[in-house]
Each structure stands twice: as structure tokens, then as C-alpha cells.
Design a protein around this motif. Structure first.
Motif, short mmCIF file in Angstrom:
data_model
loop_
_atom_site.label_atom_id
_atom_site.label_comp_id
_atom_site.label_asym_id
_atom_site.label_seq_id
_atom_site.Cartn_x
_atom_site.Cartn_y
_atom_site.Cartn_z
N TYR A 153 0.84 -1.20 0.00
CA TYR A 153 0.00 0.00 0.00
C TYR A 153 0.88 1.25 0.00
N ILE A 154 0.42 2.27 -0.74
CA ILE A 154 1.07 3.59 -0.72
C ILE A 154 0.06 4.58 -0.18
N TYR A 155 0.43 5.31 0.87
CA TYR A 155 -0.49 6.26 1.51
C TYR A 155 -0.13 7.68 1.09
N TYR A 156 -1.16 8.46 0.68
CA TYR A 156 -0.95 9.81 0.17
C TYR A 156 -1.32 10.86 1.21
N PRO A 157 -0.66 12.02 1.17
CA PRO A 157 -0.97 13.10 2.13
C PRO A 157 -2.31 13.75 1.81
N THR A 158 -2.89 14.36 2.81
CA THR A 158 -4.17 15.06 2.60
C THR A 158 -4.00 16.20 1.62
N SER A 159 -2.81 16.80 1.55
CA SER A 159 -2.59 17.91 0.62
C SER A 159 -2.70 17.46 -0.83
N ALA A 160 -2.53 16.16 -1.07
CA ALA A 160 -2.65 15.62 -2.43
C ALA A 160 -3.98 14.91 -2.64
N GLY A 161 -4.84 14.92 -1.64
CA GLY A 161 -6.14 14.28 -1.77
C GLY A 161 -6.34 13.09 -0.85
N GLY A 162 -5.24 12.65 -0.17
CA GLY A 162 -5.36 11.54 0.78
C GLY A 162 -5.62 10.21 0.12
N GLY A 163 -6.03 9.23 0.93
CA GLY A 163 -6.31 7.90 0.42
C GLY A 163 -5.04 7.09 0.23
N SER A 164 -5.17 5.97 -0.47
CA SER A 164 -4.03 5.08 -0.66
C SER A 164 -4.18 4.33 -1.98
N GLN A 165 -3.04 3.92 -2.52
CA GLN A 165 -3.02 3.08 -3.71
C GLN A 165 -2.68 1.67 -3.26
N ARG A 166 -3.50 0.69 -3.62
CA ARG A 166 -3.32 -0.68 -3.16
C ARG A 166 -2.81 -1.55 -4.31
N LEU A 167 -1.55 -1.96 -4.19
CA LEU A 167 -0.94 -2.78 -5.22
C LEU A 167 -1.18 -4.25 -4.92
N PHE A 168 -1.25 -5.06 -5.98
CA PHE A 168 -1.45 -6.49 -5.82
C PHE A 168 -0.85 -7.21 -7.02
N ARG A 169 -0.75 -8.53 -6.92
CA ARG A 169 -0.26 -9.30 -8.06
C ARG A 169 -1.23 -9.11 -9.22
N LYS A 170 -0.70 -8.93 -10.42
CA LYS A 170 -1.51 -8.56 -11.58
C LYS A 170 -2.72 -9.48 -11.77
N ILE A 171 -3.88 -8.86 -11.92
CA ILE A 171 -5.10 -9.58 -12.24
C ILE A 171 -5.65 -8.98 -13.52
N GLY A 172 -5.54 -9.71 -14.62
CA GLY A 172 -6.00 -9.16 -15.89
C GLY A 172 -5.21 -7.92 -16.26
#
Length: 1138
Positions: free
Chosen positions: A211-230
Motif C-alpha cells: 500500500y502507498i499512503y498519500y498526504p491530505t494535501s494531495a487528496g489523501g487515500g491510498s493506492q493498493r498494489l497487488f499481483r496482476k489480475i488481468g
């Protein structure tokens, strides 16, 4: 070790490649089994070749799961390995590996064995101890590779650079390694602080849920990486909290410009590298027509090759893959994968088999008395492609761009003396510089807490010593409580130390001046990028691709394919810089999304692609601290605009000494500045009255305005302007004119459904005033304009100068490897693109430098004279204003020749106004001096003609241009195509060919009729560009197939009318974005998106020496007079980290 040499009649010398051993074959591996029962490949030999049976065969065993051992790369490599006369390959079946004891496994002299899901590594280790074969990849070390903690420990021991990290072990036996403190924008792990963005990796290398967590100044939230599916490798999530179960590695996020590099070693002296689009960027996996992920080979630097050697030796893995992050001029290893092969590279298969065969023979040939010596070969000579004919090579594109459409900026000033504000100032080290900027959520919360406390004290103790006015404290509290959460993107507080208090200068400061120290608190809010602004930026990015010539072969003639092909094949060095303002950063991210055909949310793109350039004032400026020159200019401006009389010729000479036609026209419209201000004030009063009436109407109770604004908020911003514009003295505060124009422009464009009376007249009058005040605040005469401009832009000028001079790429960029590239005819060429997103002040200042700095003499250069006349007629540098510099190289010219490098200067005043301005200047088109065969024909042709390639055998024209004329091109005064009269859609692209000469890059047509939306080019172009992507991608789905079918559709439409045919031609680079159905997230249908003015060429025959000397002279002339510049430090910094 026993050998495996089964008899075979008549061909005992042929090396065997056993592809597996079935259950009924295992006995053969220990005894003399009939060879007819074994499947193997035999290499064909020439009949004339003399048969000399080898004395001994070296058996190479392959012990891995079937999915790995019979994969295409493994099969390709083993087939080549079998060409060694003394090597036989045996592949152990999965059934044997899983179900048979190691005593029954085939005996081999050399073992290639590696772990993957389900593989019994313990058994492989036991087999190694039993038979003691020569190991290609050490087995014990593969246990460490499965644990990311051990991987990082080993990397650190070897002195290999890796991101700063900390390990959170949720182990009851290790309580001291389980200290986690989570904040809104950071996490503290065992005392180590990681501000967002940061990466959270499970300690198990088998767990790909990173997981990559983003600062609130950039909009917050997170990007969730996983083994490629399709076609997906990650998804964006609004969740911002870290995981609370399991053990993790937390590490610093490395900005890699959206690219990952995977390195594959074969022994310590060989490394192959491939770049791909980062899975964290938009989560879309780019695949080719065969469904394989698209990657492109890149060259490693000398330092990276040393890292590859260290990794290979440290982990004792001859064949080893690892991930490399290139960020901030350095390379960091972030993962070691163990045994990995490159896919789809014949050259790699040849190299890998050759190296493995040599390693095996070198180790075992002496032991078995096999005559063999290591062959020596000449080192590969790198391919250096040259340009043919008189074609010119695009080397560099530099663009300075203003942000997109935003909500009105609002500001409130108040002088504070309460002890709590001084404590806050001291707590955040404000006394070091005398200034403090608070944007982080926790900082804003501190200010809000103080405001709440002081308001509570005011309510209970009337005699308490609180000097802050209650109304301003309430406004401070209200603004900070907006939205229910904090975000640095749309609110900030600035505190400035005043040792003797604040002097009385306007109606806001009614209290008498006090000599005791105080703090000036400036609260700023609003100024957010609107959904319309995102659309503008994204569509302009899409259109900006057409700045680059088209691709070759099937890609020729399609807008933007040249840039996407260039970027996807790693011949494009792109860096995007933005100031620290949220609207500017989001504009840059949206532009990048359109430019590179990315998908999904802006937050991951912002974090990975956009660099914050708040260093030595590169793109930021402190608008609250004016230079002495600016203060004098503003004072004179106030004095002239306060005269209650019609403007005279003397006033014109004082206010517009540069004789700018737009200024003169505005002054003629204004006539009497005070009377015009009276009219503006009356219209504002009428407007606030109408809004109050609407508020009292029950039907308007739930009325939602644009971008979720309410009538109450709209009334607040207008009443504040009403209160501040006319001071108690009766004079007008001219500095509020830009804010008034800002607000009315916003409401006319976005809230026109309210149908408020007088807004059109207010817009017209305030625009006339703003067209005088805004440009003249940056200097009235040429000398002042230059001095103020350099004060803002000195670091940026130095950076542009450096960009132009760095014509030879540094090693840190991802460069395509010419020896491994397929389908790229000019792999050595490289284009450098630098995009700078900033605010109005920097755009005004940079343009002033080119206009008034003495680049050319308009009395002797007719093209420059026309350009100056055009700029003089431009009244406003609106949202998305662009200043573009393009550098070309003619490799046929001598390196020291002034004709070797050629520079072009282009400009667009940005989006069109709310109403079509009859006085809007007509430019002369986007006219590169390098139009094909210009010296032979007058019809310059369309961009399609420029990009078209006559055959697939020609040189790749993705970055080639045609010859330069000896004289500047004659420019026609009228555009061959009509301009749009409505602003209902975003139409930003290039025109078709013009018989009168020239083409436009970004022009607009009238809005597409509803019956044409589905069949017209707008939808087709959008489809074309949305399929192509960043980083190791040509297209997905197959763009070539699309191109062929697309041409058929066009040819089938031969019976269309001229107008329909014009709109359907592939040469028309036109995007029509329906304002009601645009795919951008959050786009609201209540607003229209204005079109953008075409990009116009200011000059197309400049030499690099001319431009470099001009910028250098500007820097030298003004560097000493501007202490804020620190040009030398900027230059030194960018020499290192450009």
C-alpha cells in the motif's frame, strides 16, 4: 556424482534435452532405462560434420514448479544451452519434486533450482546436501529472499542504497519493535517518522499487497498494489489509515516519474534492465497483442551495474531479478525477487544461455577432464544513430503554464496580539524568518482552537484583554470549519511578525496603531481547481501531444501518437514541476493524465509525476511581501486611478508608456476611473441585495451552486468585497479590482443559471479596470516591468537556461537500450521535456522578460514586430496560459556552428473569456520554421502531412523535423478557419491544412451539434487517445489495428458534405468534451468549459546562442539587485538534480 548418458543408436554425440520425467520414467534416472520412453529434444547437426562423441556429458538438472520450468523463457534458454556439445539438460517433473523422496530424484552435476509458490525448498536443500551438485542459485539464501526484512538487512550490509525504512514487527516476543503512532499525515514506527507519501510492505515477499499512503494535501487515500489480475495491478482507495494487523516495512516513497526499472542479472558481470509503467501510477497494466505486459529495455549507468553485481554476489543468485527506483538523481533497490528471466527478448535468451553455459563449463569441465576454453569475443559496440538528409531533431520542449480554472481566491487580514498566537508563532520557529505559513491539518487545527477559545472568552468576559475583533475571529473560525475537514490544498494561514504593529492603511485596520509588537494574520481560502479546470488541463495535455511530430508506419498522421510512442519507448525525458499551491499541483497532475493517456484518480499521478519546486522561489512567490519597486508602482497606480476625471493623453503616457493597445482600449472604455468604480460599487450592492432576496425565498433554500457552493457562501464573498472596496474615506481600494473581476468572472461562467441582473455589466466594467491594473501591477514602464519580472523569475530563467544547454542527456534518465529494442528505428534519440506549472505572477513576469528584455529588435525583425503587436493586443493572461520554447538540432551542421541548434518561441493567452471578445487579437498560427519542403511550396500543410511517413522503411520520425528555411516564413494575418463563438464545450486541437499557409495547433470550432456527437471525430479522437499509455507501452488495445480500421471509416465517408468532412478528417486534432457527460470524476453539468486560444508562434528563427546569451545577460544584469534570487545556488542545485 553419477552421470546420465543413456545409449542411443547411431547418434550418441547429440546432446539431450529431457523435458521431463514421468512416474514410469523415474527408474531410468537411476538405471539403464529404454531411451524411447524419455521425451527429449535433439539438436539437428549438419550431415557433413564429423561425429566426435564427447568423453563425458555434464547433466544440468532443472528443479522448479512446472509453470516455471516449462515457461517460454526457460524453454528458449534451455534449447540454446543444449547447443553446448558437453551439456545435457534434464527437467524434473513437478510430480517427482512434490511426491518422490530426494533419493529418487534424477542425479545431476549442476542444479538450477528456485523457489516459487508451492515449491518444497526444504527438499531441494536436502537434495543438494545429498548429491552436492554445482548450484547456479544458492538454495539457503532463497529463504532470506522470502522475507523482506532479511532482504533489506543484506542490502544494507552490502552498502547498497535503499529507501529509508523501519520495520514494524507485531511479535509478542519483540514488544520494542511494535511501536506505531499514526497521525493524519505521517506515521511513527519505533521512533522513525515517515511523512506521507510512504509505502507499507508486508514482511513476507510472497504477499504482494503493498500500500502507498498519500498526504491530505494531495487528496489523501491510498493506492493498493497487488499481483496482476488481468489488466490491473493496483486500485485507488479513499482509506488513509494503515493496517492494524500483521508485520510491515514502512519506507519513504521515492518519486520515480511513474517508471519502475527491473534488472535481471546472469552472473555478476551481466545485467539486463527493462522499464515499465509503475503499477502505483494508475493501476492499468499495459499489454501487447499477445497479452504480455509491455516493457522496454533501458541502459544502466556504471553505478547501477555495480549495484547489480553486488546484489548478484550478496544473495548468491547467478540468475537474479531485482527492482530499481530512479529518483532524485540516485538509484535505490527496493526489492530482490531471486530467480527471474526476461520475457520476449531473443538477444537476452542468447546471452543468458551463453553465459550460463560458460559458467557451467568453467566450473565442471576441468573436473571431468573435458577439453574446453572460454571463448573470447569483441565487446558489443553501442549503436549511435545519426540523422539523415536535412531532417532536424527535436531535442527539448520547455513550457511554462498557468493553472486551470479555480474558485475565487479570498483573503482576510487581521492584526493579532494575544499571547496564544505568539506561542504558536514561536512553536513553529516563526522568529527565524519573521514569517510563518501554516497549511498542514494539525497546524490549522491549532489556529482553529485558538479562535474558538478567544470567542468563548469574549462571550463570558466582556472585560478580558482580547483585542481581536469578534467578527474577524468568527470569520476565521467559520472558514477553518468549512468542509468538515482540513486540506492544505484550499486553506492556509500566514503569520508575519510586526515589531511595531501594523500601520493603518485601509478600512480593515480601524484600530489606532500601537507600537507594541504584533502579528499580521492572513487567512487565505478558496482558489481551488474546479472540475472545469481539471477538464481544461487534461484536454490541453491531450492536445499538447501534437507539439511532437507523429510516429512512423501505422502511427503516422494520428495526433499525439508521436509523443506517446516516444515516451513509451523511453526516448522521452519528462519532468513536471509545480509550485506548492494545490490548484497548480492538481493542474499539473491533470495535464500529465491527458498528456500521457493515464487513467484513474489524480492523487497517484500528482505524487509520482509532479515535483514540488518550492526551492529558492523557482515557481513560488511571496505575494504578501512586495519589492520596493512594486510598492512604488502600486502607489502610482492608486494615485492615477483615484482621479475623478476622464483619462487624458498625459494620463495615458503615465499609465501606458509602452503604448500597449489592450491598455489603451481599456482606458478608453473606462474614461473616468472613479465614476467607473462608482458604477462597479453600485452593481455589487445590487448583486448582494439580489442574493439576499434569493436567500429569503423558500424555493432557493436548497439551491446548490457550482462546485457545492451555497447562496450563503456566495453572499459572504460578495459582501466582503462590498465592504472592502469602498473605504470609509469614500475612496476606492484599487487592489480589490482583481478580486471583483475574479468573482464576477466565476459567477458569469459557472452560476449563470441564477440569472442575476447586472452581472454582465459588472463583468464588462470590472474587466476593463482589471485589464489596466493587473498587468501594470507588474511595472508601468519597461524598466520597472523588467526589474519586477526578474525578481519573480530569476531562478526560473536560470533553470530554463540550463534546460536549453543540457543537450546531452545525463545517465540518470531511462534511456532505451539500442541493442535490445525491437521496432524502434531510432533508439538513440532522446527528447527532453520540462513542464513548469505556476501562477499568474510568473507567467506575466516571464513574458515581460521576452517582451522588454531586448531579445530582438522589432524595428529590424518583422516577425518579432508582428509578435509584439499581437502580445500588445492580449488583454489578459487567463487560466492555462502557455509560454513554450522548442529546441531543434541539425546534426548535419558543424557542432560549433550557430545553425546547429534552432529555437522556436510560442505563446497562448489561455482559455477564452466568458463572452467572445470582439477585440481579441488574431494571431498568426502555430508555425514551426521546419515545415516540410517549405522552400519548395507555399502550402505548409497540416500536422498530419508533417507527421506522415511514406513507408515503414524510413527513419523513425517520432522526433525528426524537416529542413529550416533560410528566411523567416511569411505569416498571413487571417486564420483560414472560423473561431468558436460559443463556450459550451472544450475544443482544443489543431486545424486542418490551410491553403493560405500555416496550421494551428490548438484551435476551436463551434460546439458540436448533438446529432454529430456519436458519429463525429470528437468521440473517435477521444477513443484513440484513451487507449495509449505511459511507460513501456505502445498501445493497448492494438493501436495499429485501430488505425487501419479508422482510416477505412474515414474513406467510407467520402459522400459527406464539406463541413462534415472537415470535422471527420484524422488531421483535425479536435477534442469536443460535452460539459454534461465528461468522464472526469466530479465534473458537474451546471457549468461550461471555455475553449482555449490557439498556440501562436512568436518567433521561429532563433538560434540557441541568441537565446542563451539573452537569458544570461538578463541574469547577470539583475542578479546583483535581487537578493531573493540566489541564482548561483539554484544553478548549482539543478546541475545536480535537474
Amino acid at each position: 556424482m553419477s552421470s546420465l548418458t543413456p545409449p542411443c543408436e547411431g547418434d550418441s554425440s547429440t546432446p539431450r534435452f529431457f523435458v521431463g520425467a514421468r512416474d514410469d520414467e523415474t527408474d531410468f534416472l537411476e538405471s539403464n532405462m529404454n531411451p524411447d520412453e524419455v521425451d527429449f529434444y535433439e539438436e539437428e547437426e549438419d550431415e557433413d560434420e564429423e561425429e566426435t562423441p564427447p568423453e563425458r556429458q555434464i547433466v544440468v538438472g532443472i528443479c522448479a514448479m512446472t509453470k516455471k520450468s516449462k515457461s517460454k523463457p526457460m524453454t528458449q534458454i534451455l534449447e540454446r544451452l543444449c547447443k553446448f556439445d558437453y551439456i545435457t539438460v534434464v527437467i524434473m517433473s513437478e510430480d517427482i519434486i512434490l511426491n518422490e523422496s530426494v533419493e529418487n530424484w534424477p542425479i545431476c552435476d549442476c542444479l538450477i533450482s528456485f523457489h516459487s509458490k508451492g515449491f518444497p525448498l526444504d527438499k531441494a536443500v536436502a537434495y543438494s546436501k545429498l548429491r552436492n551438485p554445482f548450484l547456479i542459485n544458492d538454495l539457503d539464501m532463497q529463504y532470506f529472499i522470502q522475507d523482506r526484512r532479511e532482504v533489506y538487512r543484506i542490502l544494507q550490509q552490502e552498502g547498497i542504497d535503499l529507501p529509508r525504512y523501519a520495520i514494524l514487527n507485531r511479535d509478542p516476543d519483540k514488544p520494542d519493535e511494535c511501536n506505531l503512532v499514526e497521525g493524519e499525515d505521517q506515521v511513527e514506527v519505533n521512533g522513525e517518522i515517515f511523512p506521507k507519501p510512504f509505502v507499507e510492505k508486508p514482511v513476507s515477499a510472497e504477499d504482494h499487497n503493498v500500500y502507498i499512503y498519500y498526504p491530505t494535501s494531495a487528496g489523501g487515500g491510498s493506492q493498493r498494489l497487488f499481483r496482476k489480475i488481468g489488466s490491473r495491478s493496483s486500485v485507488y482507495s479513499p482509506e488513509s489509515s494503515v493496517r492494524k494487523t500483521g508485520s510491515y516495512i514502512y519506507e519513504e516513497f521515492m518519486p520515480t516519474d511513474g517508471t519502475d526499472v527491473k534488472v535481471y542479472t546472469v552472473g555478476p558481470d551481466y545485467a539486463h534492465a527493462e522499464a515499465r509503467k509503475s503499477p502505483a501510477l494508475d493501476g492499468k497494466v499495459e499489454r501487447d497483442s499477445e497479452g504480455k505486459e509491455i516493457r522496454y529495455p533501458v541502459m544502466l549507468t556504471a553505478m547501477e551495474k555495480l549495484v547489480a553485481r553486488k546484489v548478484c554476489l550478496a544473495f548468491k543468485q547467478t540468475v537474479c531479478g531485482f527492482d530499481l527506483l530512479r529518483a532524485n538523481g540516485h538509484s535505490f533497490v527496493c526489492d530482490v525477487n531471486g530467480f527471474s528471466f526476461v520475457k520476449n527478448s531473443m538477444k537476452y535468451y542468447d546471452d543468458c544461455a551463453k553465459i550460463l553455459g560458460n559458467i557451467i563449463m568453467r566450473e565442471l569441465a576441468p573436473q571431468f577432464q573435458i577439453p574446453w576454453s572460454i571463448p573470447t569475443e569483441a565487446e558489443d559496440i553501442p549503436i549511435v544513430p545519426t540523422t539523415s538528409g536535412t531532417m532536424m531533431e527535436l531535442r527539448c520542449v520547455i513550457a511554462v503554464i498557468r493553472h486551470g480554472d479555480r474558485t475565487p481566491k479570498q483573503k482576510m487580514k487581521m492584526e493579532v496580539r494575544h499571547a496564544r498566537f505568539f506561542e504558536l508563532f514561536e512553536h513553529h520557529d516563526g522568529y527565524k524568518t519573521g514569517k510563518l505559513k501554516l497549511k498542514k491539518p494539525e497546524q490549522l487545527q491549532e489556529v482553529l482552537d485558538i479562535a474558538r477559545l478567544l470567542l468563548a472568552e469574549l462571550g463570558t468576559h466582556n472585560d478580558c484583554e482580547i483585542e481581536e475583533r469578534k467578527s474577524k475571529l468568527e470569520q476565521l473560525k467559520t472558514v477553518l470549519e468549512m468542509y468538515g475537514h482540513f486540506s492544505g490544498i484550499n486553506r492556509k494561514v500566514q503569520l508575519t511578525y510586526l515589531p511595531h504593529g501594523h500601520p493603518k492603511t485601509s478600512s480593515e485596520d480601524e484600530d489606532a496603531r500601537k507600537d507594541s509588537p504584533s502579528l499580521l494574520l492572513v487567512l487565505k481560502w478558496g482558489g481551488e481547481l474546479t472540475p472545469a479546470g481539471r477538464v481544461q488541463a487534461e484536454e490541453l495535455g491531450r492536445a499538447f501531444r501534437c507539439m511532437y511530430p507523429g510516429g512512423q508506419g501505422d502511427y503516422a498522421g494520428f495526433p499525439g501518437c508521436g509523443l506517446l510512442r516516444l515516451h513509451s519507448t523511453y526516448r522521452h525525458d519528462l519532468k513536471i514541476y509545480a509550485s506548492d499551491e494545490g490548484r497548480v499541483q492538481m493542474t499539473a497532475a491533470a495535464f500529465a493524465k491527458g498528456l500521457l493517456a493515464l487513467e484513474g484518480e489524480l492523487t497517484p499521478i500528482l505524487v509520482q509525476m509532479v515535483k514540488s519546486a518550492n526551492m529558492n522561489g523557482l515557481l513560488d512567490s511571496d505575494s504578501d511581501s512586495l519589492s520596493s519597486c512594486q510598492q512604488k508602482v502600486k502607489a502610482r497606480l492608486h494615485e492615477i486611478m483615484q482621479r475623478d476625471a476622464d483619462f487624458t493623453e498625459e494620463d495615458q503616457e503615465k499609465l501606458a508608456p509602452t503604448n500597449s493597445s489592450s491598455l489603451v482600449n481599456s482606458m478608453e472604455t473606462i474614461k473616468n476611473p472613479v465614476k467607473t468604480c462608482d458604477m462597479v460599487f453600485e452593481l455589487i450592492e445590487s448583486l448582494t441585495s439580489q442574493i439576499r432576496q434569493r436567500l429569503e425565498d423558500p424555493k432557493s433554500a436548497d439551491l446548490q451552486l457550482y462546485h457545492s457552493e451555497t447562496l450563503e457562501l456566495m453572499l459572504q464573498r460578495w459582501t466582503k468585497l462590498e465592504r472592502d472596496f469602498r473605504m470609509k474615506s469614500g475612496r476606492y481600494d484599487i487592489s480589490k479590482i482583481p478580486d471583483i473581476y475574479d468573482c464576477v468572472k466565476y459567477d458569469v461562467q459557472h452560476n449563470s443559471s441564477l440569472i442575476l441582473e447586472g452581472t454582465d455589466e459588472l463583468f464588462k466594467l470590472s474587466k476593463s479596470l482589471a485589464d489596466v491594473i493587473i498587468p501594470q501591477e507588474y511595472g508601468i514602464n519597461k524598466e520597472e516591468k523588467l526589474e519586477i519580472a526578474v525578481g519573480y523569475c530569476l531562478p526560473l530563467i536560470n533553470k530554463i537556461l540550463l534546460d536549453l544547454q543540457r543537450t546531452h542527456e545525463d545517465e540518470s534518465v531511462n534511456k532505451l537500450h539500442p541493442l535490445y529494442s525491437r521496432g524502434v528505428l531510432s533508439p538513440g534519440r532522446h527528447v527532453r521535456t520540462r513542464l513548469y506549472f505556476t501562477s499568474e505572477s510568473h507567467v506575466h513576469s516571464l513574458l515581460s522578460i521576452f517582451r522588454y528584455g531586448g531579445l530582438l529588435d522589432d524595428s529590424t525583425d518583422q516577425q518579432w514586430k508582428r509578435a509584439m503587436d499581437y502580445l500588445s493586443a492580449v488583454s489578459e493572461l487567463n487560466y492555462m496560459t502557455q509560454i513554450v520554447i522548442m529546441l531543434y538540432e541539425d546534426n548535419n551542421k558543424d557542432a560549433s556552428s550557430e545553425e546547429r541548434f534552432h529555437v522556436e518561441l510560442h505563446f497562448s493567452p489561455g482559455v477564452k473569456g466568458c463572452e467572445e471578445d470582439e477585440r481579441a487579437p488574431l494571431g498568426f498560427g502555430f508555425r514551426p520554421a521546419s515545415a516540410e519542403n517549405e522552400d519548395k511550396k507555399t502550402d505548409q500543410g497540416s500536422l498530419e502531412d508533417l507527421c506522415k511517413v511514406k513507408g515503414t522503411d524510413e527513419v523513425d520520425r517520432a522526433i525528426l523535423m524537416s529542413p529550416l528555411p533560410s528566411e523567416p516564413i511569411s505569416i498571413h494575418r487571417k486564420s483560414p478557419l472560423t473561431r468558436a463563438r460559443k463556450t459550451g464545450s472544450m475544443e482544443v486541437l489543431s486545424e486542418t491544412s490551410s491553403k493560405s499557409g500555416g496550421y494551428r495547433l490548438f484551435t476551436s470550432y463551434a460546439r458540436q451539434p448533438s446529432d454529430m456527437k456519436q458519429s463525429g471525430l470528437g468521440s473517435q479522437c477521444t477513443g484513440l487517445f484513451s487507449t495509449t499509455v505511459l511507460g513501456g507501452s505502445s498501445s493497448a488495445p492494438n493501436l495499429q489495428d485501430y488505425a487501419r480500421s479508422y482510416r477505412k471509416k474515414i474513406s467510407a465517408a467520402a459522400s459527406l458534405t464539406y463541413k462534415d468532412e472537415l470535422l471527420s478528417m484524422p488531421a483535425v486534432k479536435r477534442f469536443s468534451v460535452s460539459f454534461a457527460k465528461h468522464p472526469t470524476n466530479g465534473f458537474e453539468g451546471c457549468s461550461m468549459v471555455p475553449t482555449i486560444y490557439p498556440l501562436e508562434t512568436l518567433h521561429n528563427s532563433l538560434s540557441l546562442r541568441q537565446v542563451s546569451e539573452f537569458l544570461t545577460d538578463i541574469c547577470k544584469k539583475f542578479a546583483e539587485t535581487h537578493s531573493r534570487g540566489s541564482a548561483g545556488m539554484v544553478y548549482l542545485y539543478f546541475m545536480i538534480a535537474v
